[in-house]
Scaffold this motif. Structure first.
Motif, PDB file in Angstrom:
ATOM      1  N   ARG A   1       0.813  -1.220   0.000  1.00 16.91           N
ATOM      2  CA  ARG A   1       0.000   0.000   0.000  1.00 16.91           C
ATOM      3  C   ARG A   1       0.848   1.273   0.000  1.00 16.91           C
ATOM      4  O   ARG A   1       0.511   2.251  -0.665  1.00 16.91           O
ATOM      5  N   TYR A   2       1.928   1.247   0.773  1.00 17.95           N
ATOM      6  CA  TYR A   2       2.803   2.423   0.840  1.00 17.95           C
ATOM      7  C   TYR A   2       4.176   1.995   0.350  1.00 17.95           C
ATOM      8  O   TYR A   2       4.611   0.888   0.611  1.00 17.95           O
ATOM      9  N   ASP A   3       4.834   2.901  -0.346  1.00 17.37           N
ATOM     10  CA  ASP A   3       6.048   2.491  -1.040  1.00 17.37           C
ATOM     11  C   ASP A   3       7.218   3.394  -0.667  1.00 17.37           C
ATOM     12  O   ASP A   3       7.038   4.616  -0.523  1.00 17.37           O
ATOM     13  N   THR A   4       8.394   2.780  -0.554  1.00 22.48           N
ATOM     14  CA  THR A   4       9.586   3.622  -0.370  1.00 22.48           C
ATOM     15  C   THR A   4       9.828   4.452  -1.625  1.00 22.48           C
ATOM     16  O   THR A   4      10.363   5.556  -1.545  1.00 22.48           O
ATOM     17  N   LEU A   5       9.433   3.890  -2.775  1.00 21.25           N
ATOM     18  CA  LEU A   5       9.576   4.655  -4.018  1.00 21.25           C
ATOM     19  C   LEU A   5       8.349   5.548  -4.181  1.00 21.25           C
ATOM     20  O   LEU A   5       7.509   5.336  -5.054  1.00 21.25           O
ATOM     21  N   SER A   6       8.237   6.525  -3.316  1.00 17.24           N
ATOM     22  CA  SER A   6       7.134   7.476  -3.397  1.00 17.24           C
ATOM     23  C   SER A   6       7.710   8.841  -3.040  1.00 17.24           C
ATOM     24  O   SER A   6       8.767   8.936  -2.388  1.00 17.24           O
TER      25      SER A   6
ATOM     26  N   ARG B   1       6.796   3.302  -8.534  1.00 14.12           N
ATOM     27  CA  ARG B   1       7.480   2.090  -8.950  1.00 14.12           C
ATOM     28  C   ARG B   1       7.218   1.732 -10.410  1.00 14.12           C
ATOM     29  O   ARG B   1       8.146   1.395 -11.149  1.00 14.12           O
ATOM     30  N   GLU B   2       5.967   1.819 -10.796  1.00 16.19           N
ATOM     31  CA  GLU B   2       5.650   1.400 -12.177  1.00 16.19           C
ATOM     32  C   GLU B   2       6.347   2.259 -13.227  1.00 16.19           C
ATOM     33  O   GLU B   2       7.065   1.728 -14.080  1.00 16.19           O
ATOM     34  N   PRO B   3       6.168   3.595 -13.160  1.00 18.13           N
ATOM     35  CA  PRO B   3       6.843   4.402 -14.188  1.00 18.13           C
ATOM     36  C   PRO B   3       8.367   4.286 -14.120  1.00 18.13           C
ATOM     37  O   PRO B   3       9.042   4.283 -15.158  1.00 18.13           O
ATOM     38  N   LEU B   4       8.892   4.132 -12.918  1.00 23.31           N
ATOM     39  CA  LEU B   4      10.352   4.024 -12.801  1.00 23.31           C
ATOM     40  C   LEU B   4      10.838   2.692 -13.387  1.00 23.31           C
ATOM     41  O   LEU B   4      11.884   2.629 -14.036  1.00 23.31           O
ATOM     42  N   THR B   5      10.057   1.639 -13.159  1.00 22.65           N
ATOM     43  CA  THR B   5      10.417   0.336 -13.739  1.00 22.65           C
ATOM     44  C   THR B   5      10.389   0.439 -15.262  1.00 22.65           C
ATOM     45  O   THR B   5      11.298  -0.055 -15.948  1.00 22.65           O
TER      46      THR B   5
END
Ligand code: PEP
Ligand code: MG
Length: 755
Positions: A651-656, A741-745
């Protein structure tokens, strides 16, 4: 043995006193010894000796049916005719659940099924017991009384023992018409699980664990059986000693784990129970089997993970005893490439199997903090704590996929699924070979930024990862792990010896020892916790250390002694205020003043896991020698999201944006103050996160051993100067706090980075 309805009843004896187990067993033994023990005999003996007014024995038939095979006190003409579906009636419910039912008035139970041919009218109390073997239901035995009453515990115990004997008899003669594996199928089955040690394996299920029927169930010479038992205990102990001292396969065992295991396995009262069962007339193997069944029942009901692990240790010892008694075949010499699927697994057994070549293990009842899990991680053996039911559904030799990354066990997978995994595994081995080339290369990005990659470890035996990964040092040595594995905190000398081994192995490389982080989910055996509503935010870690300084001071002394003049870095977990850090550091300095030789250089650092520290940075940076960010705890406190709740895991991401903002500012302030900063939470070992941390200025990351090479690989392929503007843009767009995360991936893939 055919269920003969008309075999002669055994000779009549003096009526025993109520619930006299011994008499019941004596009669059963006589009946078995005469070789004429038919099911009607057993039904008769049980009813008469318990005593009860009637008894029935149902056996499983193909098609999930239970057929009346014998009765005493009901209509014998119903034998072979009365059939119940699994789940139908009291008997069917017991077969379906595998649990006994003790009903004062069965006919008033909502699931009661009336069968006219039985002649049950007038009976009230019913005690129905499943006849189980190796997890399969082979039948049900029930006793009945005309009186409305609940059967007493001693009667329940007696019927449970008879059910166990019956299971052996039924398995021995194939009286159920069922193949050994019972109701089975060949369809693919999937079982979810949580990962104990990562890896993916394709292989066959190792068929081991279901013991053959016990040849001799009862004895009239308990003394001789007791002697056999004692000899078997000696044999089992010898095999364990062999494991510990390294003369057997698996001999590089982490000694502290096995010593702790041995203490539990040998000291518990279960051996007393085995001896008592032998005195009641059971053979040694039957007695051991009986106690192990009781143990399994108890384990099913225990929630506390540490207690369950201790019981698993005992079960492991029971397995050794059964082998020594000849009641179980010895393990096969080799089990190369096979997947071990078991209900429970003790540490000694895991080492044994590892030495025999298993490729992975799935355990139904395991916790991530248990002995087996700790060892599996240390051995690099893929391991999954799999949902219940898998053991029951698997057959030896079944093809299986153990995905201890995605968290699934697939039994008898479809060919298409096998193909997908095979492709992934092939790609993986190519990747592993490529990754290995990074071992001796420094972690440098395309633009020449050098990062320091360190290891998170918790047991001395994990130290070979220093060489295997080429890590720069140990960024987080979790001292509580060895204490948890050993079941207690060693004395000063014991701790000093462990820390000394760590420093010896690390040589010139830096080691950051973290003081004991106990409490919350890391409880030593026997500690029930504080009964707090929020133990993760409760009396744990440094809070205990400061309130009970003797423990912390002993540990600090041990660390100082271990250093023997070498440089020493110590950090404190769960620091919430500068005062707490200061108090901890004062204790360290106090101890340091008394120990010679003094460390060449003594550093006191802090973990940053509690958000309050972020608002005390000037004070903290003036006092701490280094800071290590524990993102696991920091994320849970920052977002008020329990780190152990699976529903919140993504739910919460370090990549935020908010987390990167916070880390960037922290990194800049640490740089300005000249205080080294590292990140040591799980996030630091995820390649994409590691890359983002590097882009915002963090230069030291600490992670588990298997993450070092993938992180090095992504860093080596990335140019931080290209990434920074992209990241800035993504953070601006994601300012509402969602995951980047998604756009960075997608960006990383486009640029050919290994994510
Ligand atoms: C953390 O909280 O991120 C950390 C490294 O400590 P642990 O996971 O041991 O709580
Ligand atoms: Mg933590």
């Amino acid at each position: 043995m055919a269920p003969a309805a008309d075999s002669p009843p055994p000779r009549r004896r003096k009526k025993p006193k109520f619930g006299d187990t011994r008499q019941l067993f004596v009669r059963l033994r006589e009946s078995l010894a005469s070789g004429a023990a038919s099911l009607p005999d057993i039904a008769h003996i049980v009813a008469r000796e318990l005593p009860a007014d009637a008894s029935v024995i149902y056996v499983a038939r193909p098609g999930e049916l239970l057929e009346l095979a014998a009765t005493y006190g009901l209509n014998v003409s119903a034998v072979g005719r009365t059939r119940l579906r699994v789940g139908e009636g009291i008997i069917g419910v017991v077969a379906a659940s595998g649990d006994p039912l003790n009903l004062a008035d069965a006919q008033n139970h909502p699931r009661y099924a009336y069968k006219a041919e039985l002649g049950e009218e007038g009976f009230a109390a019913t005690l129905a017991m499943p006849v189980k073997r190796a997890g399969r239901i082979l039948g049900v035995i029930a006793v009945m009384s005309r009186q409305v009453r609940v059967f007493a515990p001693v009667e329940v115990e007696s019927v449970a023992t008879v059910a166990m004997l019956l299971a052996e008899i039924l398995a021995g003669v194939g009286a159920t018409d069922l193949p050994e594996e019972g109701f089975s199928d060949t369809l693919p089955r999937r079982y979810a699980g949580h990962v104990l040690a990562t890896g993916i394996v394709r292989g066959q299920i190792l068929g081991f664990g279901a013991a053959p029927p016990i040849a001799r169930l009862m004895t009239d010479d308990p003394e001789a059986e007791t002697k056999r038992l004692e000899r078997a205990i000696e044999d089992a102990n010898r095999s364990l000693d062999g494991l510990i001292t390294g003369t057997l396969p698996g001999g590089n065992a982490p000694r502290e784990v096995l010593e702790a295991y041995r203490m539990v396995a040998q000291s518990a009262g279960w051996l007393t129970q085995v001896r008592a069962a032998i005195n009641d007339g059971l053979t040694a193997e039957t007695a051991v089997d009986k106690v192990s069944r009781n143990l399994r029942e108890r384990m099913r009901k225990i929630a506390d993970p540490y207690l369950r692990e201790r019981l698993a240790d005992i079960e492991d010892m029971i397995g050794r005893l059964m082998v020594a008694l000849g009641g179980m075949p010895p393990k096969p010499e080799r089990a190369d490439g096979l997947i071990l699927l078991v209900r429970r697994l003790g540490p000694a057994d895991l080492l044994d199997w590892h030495a025999r070549g298993i490729a992975g293990v799935a355990i139904e009842e395991a916790s991530a903090s248990g002995h087996a899990a700790i060892l599996a991680r240390a051995l690099g053996l893929p391991a999954l704590a799999v949902d219940r039911g898998a053991v029951e559904a698997a057959h030896a030799g079944d093809e299986a996929l153990l995905d201890a990354e995605g968290g699934t066990l697939i039994l008898r997978p479809e060919p298409e699924i096998i193909q997908v995994y095979d492709r992934a595994l092939a790609a993986r081995s190519v990747r592993a070979a490529t990754l290995a080339t990074y071992r001796d290369r420094p972690a440098v990005t395309q633009d020449g930024t050098r990062l320091t990659l360190m290891l998170n470890v918790g047991l001395a035996m994990e130290l070979d990862q220093l060489e295997r990964t080429g890590a720069d040092g140990i960024g987080l040595y979790r001292t509580e792990i060895a204490a948890l594995a050993a079941g207690g905190i060693p004395d000063v000398a014991g701790q000093a010896a462990e820390y000394g081994r760590v420093l010896d192995r690390a040589g010139a490389k830096r080691v950051q020892f973290r003081t004991l982080d106990l409490g919350a989910d890391k409880l030593l055996p026997g500690e029930a916790g504080q009964g707090e509503e929020n133990p993760a935010m409760g009396w744990r870690s440094l809070r205990i250390g400061l309130d009970r300084p003797a423990i912390l001071r002993r540990q600090l002394r041990a660390l100082l002694l271990a250093a023997q003049g070498r440089p020493l870095s110590i950090m404190f977990p769960m620091v919430a205020t500068v005062e707490e850090f200061r108090a901890a550091r004062d204790l360290l300095e106090h101890e340091a003043a008394r120990i010679r030789p003094a460390p060449e250089c003594l550093e006191a650092g802090t973990m940053l896991e509690i958000p309050s520290l972020l608002f005390q940075l000037p004070g903290l940076l003036a006092e701490a020698d280094f800071i290590s960010v524990g993102t696991n705890d920091l994320m849970q406190f920052l977002f008020a999201a329990d780190r152990g709740t699976p529903e919140l895991a993504d739910r919460y991401d370090t990549l935020s944006a908010p987390v990167l903002e916070m880390l960037e500012r922290l990194s800049a302030e640490c740089d300005a103050a000249g205080v080294p900063l590292s990140i040591c939470g799980e996030a630091a070992g995820r390649p994409l996160d590691a890359l983002a941390f590097a882009a915002i200025g963090v230069r030291t990351l600490s992670m588990s051993g298997n993450a070092i090479l993938p992180v090095k690989a992504i860093l080596a392929a990335a140019d931080l100067n290209t990434l920074r503007p992209i990241l800035r843009e993504l953070r601006r767009a994601g300012a509402a706090g969602g995951s980047l995360r998604e756009p960075l991936t997608a960006w990383a893939r486009e640029h050919g980075l290994p994510v």
